[in-house]
Write a protein that holds these residues in place. Sequence first.
Motif, short mmCIF file in Angstrom:
data_model
loop_
_atom_site.label_atom_id
_atom_site.label_comp_id
_atom_site.label_asym_id
_atom_site.label_seq_id
_atom_site.Cartn_x
_atom_site.Cartn_y
_atom_site.Cartn_z
N GLN A 182 0.82 -1.21 0.00
CA GLN A 182 0.00 0.00 0.00
C GLN A 182 0.85 1.26 0.00
N GLN A 183 1.86 1.27 0.87
CA GLN A 183 2.74 2.43 0.95
C GLN A 183 3.80 2.45 -0.15
N ARG A 184 4.01 1.27 -0.76
CA ARG A 184 4.98 1.13 -1.85
C ARG A 184 6.41 1.47 -1.41
N LEU A 185 6.74 0.98 -0.22
CA LEU A 185 8.09 1.15 0.29
C LEU A 185 8.34 0.15 1.40
N ALA A 238 9.01 12.12 -9.75
CA ALA A 238 8.17 11.74 -8.61
C ALA A 238 6.69 11.94 -8.93
N LYS A 239 6.36 13.02 -9.61
CA LYS A 239 4.96 13.30 -9.96
C LYS A 239 4.44 12.27 -10.95
N ALA A 240 5.25 11.94 -11.94
CA ALA A 240 4.82 10.98 -12.95
C ALA A 240 4.60 9.60 -12.36
N SER A 241 5.28 9.30 -11.24
CA SER A 241 5.15 8.00 -10.60
C SER A 241 4.10 7.99 -9.50
N GLY A 242 3.41 9.12 -9.29
CA GLY A 242 2.34 9.18 -8.31
C GLY A 242 2.79 9.44 -6.90
#
Length: 448
Positions: free
Chosen positions: A145-148, A441-445
């Motif tokens: 969910q957090q992708r980290l 960062a923006k393009a990756s959400g």
Amino acid sequence: MIKQTETARLPLSRRQILKGIAAAGAAGVAGLPAWGAAAAEVRELIVLTGTTPWLPAYQKAAAAYEAEKGVKITFRPFPYGGMRTQMTNATQSRNAAFDIFQLDEPWTGQFYDNGWIKPIDEIIEGYALDPNILTYDNLPLWDRQQRLGVTGGQVMGLPINGNVDLFVYRKDIYDKLGLQAPRTWDEAIENGKKAVEAGEVRYGYVTRGQPTTGGQSVSYEFMHVLYGFGADWFTVDDGSLVPAINSEAAKAAATTFRRLLELGPSRPQTVGQADCIALMQSGQALQGHFVAAGMPQLEDESRSSVVGKCGYAVVPAGSLGKPVPASGVWSLCVPAGQVPERQRAAAEFIVWMLEKKQQEVFAGAGGIPTRKDIDVSGAGALRPIMEGARDSAPLARGSIRYVFAAQMLEAVEPVIGQIGSGEVEVAAALDGLQAKLAEIAKASGFAK
């Protein structure tokens, strides 16, 4: 207790490397099932690996597996620049060429987020991470969910080689000139200048200034300085990543990094890891910082003129007042698309490799162990290196691991290389990189 073995003195020859590449490329890997096909009882595992300084240690530790478990381990080594491509192609083409992937730290976010890795705790029911295994800022633990990586995340892979950079210096020259081991990067620079002026060495400092593609090189060496100045690539604001690479602290770190490289060869953008090791081995350089896994080569009596003359320590500090190494850890993982039988066999091998006995063999042969409970007192000439890596591990911060790490490194590597070589002005280069990171960062959400 580990004991130093001869394996640390046996780097791969060019012929061995080419032989491994050819074997992997010739008609794929014979005998493996097509992606998703049924598999018979597993008697051999095909392991993708890299032509790294610690590969002989990995092979040494894995050698007992066939006798113990009846499963042959076949290594397929590739140069660093080709590893990620091989794994990506195998995944996207649904070609089950490999049973085990070996991920450098910057690749983990992409592979985990894309679902290209099967979590070990899904393959082996009830598996829990051994508390003696180091996690390096939650590297193995992934939250979808957090992708980290977070505490309590799924166990995706296990760290096989606990690379961090160490600071290495010529103790004999330091003693001769009455120098003290540096606590800060500024002190290291001053010591380097004094040794060159005294005619003791040609170069006062060496570290990688060469950019790479498909991974991290110069940016990794830079991170040890960047973090030591309290700077970072991003900050977090209300759940969004905000680029911070043009902060005053980052500019000071970049200026210091350039000053370090100015003490080395005149074209730092051509200096790679092997060059740093060779310059130290030949006695041309006073000091430097590079990965701990490469440092056993300085104690190789057949290749080095500085055996027993080097000191090893945690990297110096920046304005933050304390050292902050960057982890550069390699992880063993199971491809998500392999058949269940092979996934199970691969996961069992990975877990076996992280047991204490195998990690002791690995460390004794020059690998950097990833367990807390490895006794390095019997490591002989390698002991100071192992102790330096051990002392660095709890201080280490994760390197570039974002889901968008591949795109980020394509932007970061050339810019840091240009800063290090003096081709660009620091502030302007970091302002430009700031804008690029915002777009990525923006393009990756991850940013508004």
